[in-house]
Design a protein around this motif. Sequence first.
Motif, PDB file in Angstrom:
ATOM      1  N   ALA A 157       0.836  -1.203   0.000  1.00  0.00           N
ATOM      2  CA  ALA A 157       0.000   0.000   0.000  1.00  0.00           C
ATOM      3  C   ALA A 157       0.871   1.253   0.000  1.00  0.00           C
ATOM      4  O   ALA A 157       0.568   2.238  -0.696  1.00  0.00           O
ATOM      5  CB  ALA A 157      -0.936  -0.005   1.205  1.00  0.00           C
ATOM      6  N   ARG A 158       1.959   1.230   0.754  1.00  0.00           N
ATOM      7  CA  ARG A 158       2.866   2.384   0.767  1.00  0.00           C
ATOM      8  C   ARG A 158       3.547   2.560  -0.588  1.00  0.00           C
ATOM      9  O   ARG A 158       3.724   3.685  -1.065  1.00  0.00           O
ATOM     10  CB  ARG A 158       3.897   2.224   1.890  1.00  0.00           C
ATOM     11  CG  ARG A 158       3.296   2.379   3.289  1.00  0.00           C
ATOM     12  CD  ARG A 158       4.369   2.444   4.351  1.00  0.00           C
ATOM     13  NE  ARG A 158       5.039   1.169   4.541  1.00  0.00           N
ATOM     14  CZ  ARG A 158       4.590   0.194   5.336  1.00  0.00           C
ATOM     15  NH1 ARG A 158       3.455   0.339   5.997  1.00  0.00           N
ATOM     16  NH2 ARG A 158       5.273  -0.934   5.469  1.00  0.00           N
ATOM     17  N   ARG A 159       3.918   1.465  -1.202  1.00  0.00           N
ATOM     18  CA  ARG A 159       4.536   1.542  -2.533  1.00  0.00           C
ATOM     19  C   ARG A 159       3.553   2.131  -3.545  1.00  0.00           C
ATOM     20  O   ARG A 159       3.944   2.930  -4.403  1.00  0.00           O
ATOM     21  CB  ARG A 159       4.998   0.165  -2.990  1.00  0.00           C
ATOM     22  CG  ARG A 159       6.083  -0.459  -2.150  1.00  0.00           C
ATOM     23  CD  ARG A 159       7.426   0.220  -2.361  1.00  0.00           C
ATOM     24  NE  ARG A 159       8.421  -0.385  -1.488  1.00  0.00           N
ATOM     25  CZ  ARG A 159       8.914   0.171  -0.398  1.00  0.00           C
ATOM     26  NH1 ARG A 159       8.517   1.385  -0.032  1.00  0.00           N
ATOM     27  NH2 ARG A 159       9.820  -0.439   0.345  1.00  0.00           N
ATOM     28  N   LEU A 160       2.283   1.763  -3.453  1.00  0.00           N
ATOM     29  CA  LEU A 160       1.293   2.296  -4.403  1.00  0.00           C
ATOM     30  C   LEU A 160       1.084   3.790  -4.193  1.00  0.00           C
ATOM     31  O   LEU A 160       0.892   4.540  -5.154  1.00  0.00           O
ATOM     32  CB  LEU A 160      -0.030   1.531  -4.276  1.00  0.00           C
ATOM     33  CG  LEU A 160      -0.188   0.360  -5.252  1.00  0.00           C
ATOM     34  CD1 LEU A 160       0.940  -0.653  -5.105  1.00  0.00           C
ATOM     35  CD2 LEU A 160      -1.532  -0.324  -5.072  1.00  0.00           C
ATOM     36  N   ASP A 161       1.128   4.231  -2.937  1.00  0.00           N
ATOM     37  CA  ASP A 161       1.056   5.671  -2.692  1.00  0.00           C
ATOM     38  C   ASP A 161       2.266   6.390  -3.305  1.00  0.00           C
ATOM     39  O   ASP A 161       2.130   7.462  -3.908  1.00  0.00           O
ATOM     40  CB  ASP A 161       1.000   5.949  -1.181  1.00  0.00           C
ATOM     41  CG  ASP A 161      -0.343   5.572  -0.563  1.00  0.00           C
ATOM     42  OD1 ASP A 161      -1.322   5.420  -1.321  1.00  0.00           O
ATOM     43  OD2 ASP A 161      -0.393   5.427   0.674  1.00  0.00           O
ATOM     44  N   GLU A 162       3.447   5.788  -3.157  1.00  0.00           N
ATOM     45  CA  GLU A 162       4.647   6.372  -3.751  1.00  0.00           C
ATOM     46  C   GLU A 162       4.564   6.348  -5.277  1.00  0.00           C
ATOM     47  O   GLU A 162       5.030   7.276  -5.953  1.00  0.00           O
ATOM     48  CB  GLU A 162       5.883   5.615  -3.283  1.00  0.00           C
ATOM     49  CG  GLU A 162       6.195   5.765  -1.804  1.00  0.00           C
ATOM     50  CD  GLU A 162       7.366   4.893  -1.397  1.00  0.00           C
ATOM     51  OE1 GLU A 162       8.501   5.403  -1.380  1.00  0.00           O
ATOM     52  OE2 GLU A 162       7.154   3.702  -1.109  1.00  0.00           O
ATOM     53  N   ALA A 164       1.794   6.547  -7.122  1.00  0.00           N
ATOM     54  CA  ALA A 164       0.893   7.618  -7.559  1.00  0.00           C
ATOM     55  C   ALA A 164       1.589   8.977  -7.475  1.00  0.00           C
ATOM     56  O   ALA A 164       1.457   9.813  -8.386  1.00  0.00           O
ATOM     57  CB  ALA A 164      -0.374   7.610  -6.705  1.00  0.00           C
ATOM     58  N   ALA A 165       2.354   9.203  -6.415  1.00  0.00           N
ATOM     59  CA  ALA A 165       3.086  10.464  -6.281  1.00  0.00           C
ATOM     60  C   ALA A 165       4.139  10.595  -7.375  1.00  0.00           C
ATOM     61  O   ALA A 165       4.335  11.680  -7.947  1.00  0.00           O
ATOM     62  CB  ALA A 165       3.730  10.551  -4.901  1.00  0.00           C
ATOM     63  N   ALA A 203      -6.971   3.673  -3.610  1.00  0.00           N
ATOM     64  CA  ALA A 203      -5.870   4.078  -4.482  1.00  0.00           C
ATOM     65  C   ALA A 203      -6.246   5.332  -5.264  1.00  0.00           C
ATOM     66  O   ALA A 203      -7.425   5.671  -5.411  1.00  0.00           O
ATOM     67  CB  ALA A 203      -5.527   2.940  -5.442  1.00  0.00           C
ATOM     68  N   ASP A 204      -5.248   6.010  -5.771  1.00  0.00           N
ATOM     69  CA  ASP A 204      -5.453   7.201  -6.598  1.00  0.00           C
ATOM     70  C   ASP A 204      -5.937   6.745  -7.976  1.00  0.00           C
ATOM     71  O   ASP A 204      -5.137   6.387  -8.836  1.00  0.00           O
ATOM     72  CB  ASP A 204      -4.145   7.977  -6.714  1.00  0.00           C
ATOM     73  CG  ASP A 204      -4.247   9.210  -7.599  1.00  0.00           C
ATOM     74  OD1 ASP A 204      -5.311   9.429  -8.210  1.00  0.00           O
ATOM     75  OD2 ASP A 204      -3.251   9.950  -7.691  1.00  0.00           O
TER      76      ASP A 204
END
Length: 375
Positions: A157-162, A164-165, A203-204
Amino acid sequence: MRLTHPSGTTSHLSYCTNVHPAEDLEGIIGQFDTYAVPVRDRLGASVLGLGLWLAAPVAAELAADPALRGRLRDELSVRGLEVVTLNGFPYRSFHDPVVKHAVYHPDWTTRERLSYTLDLARILADLLPGDAARGSVSTLPLAWRDPWNAAMAGQAARRLDELAAGLAAVEAETGRTVRVGFEPEPGCVVETTAQAITHLAGADTDRLGLCLDLAHLACAWEDPAGALKALRAAGLPIVKVQLSAALETGEPEALRDYVEPRFLHQTRTAAGHRADDLDEALERGLPAPWRVHYHVPLHAAPAPPLTTTIPVLREALKELAGGPEPLCDHYDVETYTWGVLPPALRPRTTEQLAAGIADELDFARTELRDLGVTA
């Protein structure tokens, strides 16, 4: 190739180059002359779309060097080739003698997977034609299912946030939008569209969505209309569609010639029985009918009693492209298994492989035209 939906939206049709083994820039450019240009000529297309596969080492080189990206863009353009989508599922070594579970590593718990995917996004932003609305990158559905636990889910989940950023940063720098689609596959953490909705919740969705592989959808025995309705209700976009067909049969013994050592061929039955590879399914004697994750040429039906999941592909395309507005605009033919088909069915020359790829693309183009998506 570019087609136009009745709504006026451009639909891009390509073939995925993960069917070819080259993993360095010179080898990739060599593929263009050996395969892509002959395919384009056979189709009579002014421009041919490629769904490029770039292994991680060459992707890192290209992402770090604007001049190399410029060269690749020029090499494509001079040959009448264009790229709006990249296949970022295999990390590297996709044509080793044995791939099997290695294709799922590194997974989305790792920084290596994040870095590779953002490298692809940076490359694609430079390769996109000026008038393309957006680019797409397909990737694995988080990880193989075992091992998987709450800690790994948190890391992913943290990787997916990164991710999207990072995609937002690429857009801010280049002015080009690139989205990433997670590709449900049998045996993975995300195997079905329902699991995709669960695992990608929050997710974004401006930048992250689904890559819908139609062979995988069929192997999960999902109803295309129901699956797509659920995705729309969840607000999860279909970033990319992989046009593919799986094997199906009511007489599993006829599949023995398809057992081979390179790729996994996950097998699922209508009653819900599961095996992670075809030889395992045959040894266990699972009850028929079976669907097998074995991408077979779209245009060529196997000998009875084998058939393919082309009816599922047609049902899905009707939902995706047959309505007043398209649900996706990137379609990539992804038959990477030409080299591991039973020997009598394998292309023996580069010319035969180019002809087979062209026939698949012509099949896909005809299916879309029948839905009103025209050149």
